[in-house]
Design an enzyme around this catalytic site. Structure first.
Site, PDB file in Angstrom:
ATOM      1  CB  SER A  67      -1.013  -0.146   1.219  1.00 20.22           C
ATOM      2  OG  SER A  67      -0.183  -0.116   2.549  1.00 20.22           O
ATOM      3  CG  ASP A 229      -4.546   5.195   7.600  1.00 20.33           C
ATOM      4  OD1 ASP A 229      -3.692   5.884   7.848  1.00 20.33           O
ATOM      5  OD2 ASP A 229      -4.525   4.506   6.810  1.00 20.33           O
ATOM      6  CG  HIS A 232      -1.713   3.213   4.824  1.00 16.68           C
ATOM      7  ND1 HIS A 232      -2.900   2.860   5.411  1.00 16.68           N
ATOM      8  CD2 HIS A 232      -1.063   2.161   4.357  1.00 16.68           C
ATOM      9  CE1 HIS A 232      -2.951   1.573   5.278  1.00 16.68           C
ATOM     10  NE2 HIS A 232      -1.967   1.144   4.625  1.00 16.68           N
TER      11      HIS A 232
END
Length: 271
Positions: A67, A229, A232
């Protein structure tokens, strides 16, 4: 002898009970960290395409990994690590850079082969890999991760692609993860990053140890470096990572098969 045997049994039982208790605590903390981070509600921006302009053939840049490589948490496509690198490489080279991002959210090192299958269609001059965090969270033995990484980089190098490897970030900087789990993740991240660096060099790639370089900044400024979040990287976090990677990306391009540079068209003079 009997008393010694009894003492040994008791010590072993106590150690086992302690291990079970610690394991239970870490499992509970991992579940709590997942609750704090929450479910993923966004996707990574799509940033594939051509960046910059200039004469001659374009430089082909591929991004592989998880990611972080995909750019989850970036505000826009141009804020992803691939787009930042492509833009900067175009400015340095005076050439167009064609970016193809094959990273997959949640990917582990074992998933690189499938991504390389897709990347080979573009015949990249330079590949940037960012992977390892999910190996940590899935408890993959680091030596196994390192062997898989070395195999993937060797495959790219054998195909003529220069490789820059962004080693595992410092997961100990993720604030939603409570102690002592966060300290354990910090140590495992560092050990995996070291193993990845050795594997990268052995395969002919260029390692950049992001955890060692950026960990203190992420730890000191989580409100800036992390996305909403708190897990990340944010746009600022990706910018910092790209700046750390850029010198090696430029060096890899200059060393690799960059293609024929065509002359700038010049209008003929008419008498």
């Amino acid at each position: 002898m009997a008393s010694l045997r009894t003492a040994t049994v008791r010590a072993t039982a106590a150690a086992a009970a302690s291990a079970v208790a610690v394991g239970g605590l870490l499992t509970a903390q991992a579940l709590e960290a997942r609750r704090r981070i929450g479910r993923r509600s966004t996707t990574a921006p799509y940033a594939d395409g051509r960046y910059g302009s200039g004469p001659g053939t374009s430089i082909r840049l591929a991004v592989l990994g998880d990611s972080g490589a995909a750019g989850l948490g970036a505000d826009s496509p141009r804020d992803t690590i691939g787009a930042i690198l492509a833009t900067a490489l175009s400015e340095v080279s005076g050439r167009t850079v064609t970016l193809s991002n094959h990273a997959v959210i949640g990917a582990q090192t074992k998933d690189l082969d499938e991504q390389i299958d897709r990347a080979m269609w573009t015949r990249p001059n330079v590949a940037v890999i960012m992977v390892g965090a999910n190996d940590i969270t899935h408890l993959i033995p680091r030596q196994l991760s390192a062997r898989r990484l070395q195999s993937a980089i060797t495959r790219l190098r054998d195909a003529g692609t220069e490789v820059v490897m962004a080693t595992c970030p410092d997961l100990g900087t993720v604030k939603p993860v409570p102690e002592p789990l966060r300290s354990i993740m910090h140590r495992r991240s560092r050990l995996l990053a070291e193993a990845q660096a050795r594997a990268t060099i052995a395969a002919g790639g260029r390692p950049v140890e992001l955890g060692a370089r950026l960990g203190p900044e992420f730890d000191s400024h989580p409100d800036v470096m992390f996305a909403e979040d708190n897990f990340h990287p944010s746009t600022d976090g990706y910018s910092a990572a790209a700046q750390a990677l850029l010198p090696e990306v430029i060096a890899a391009w200059r060393l690799g098969a960059e293609g024929e540079i065509l002359p700038v068209p010049v209008a003929e003079e008419i008498d």
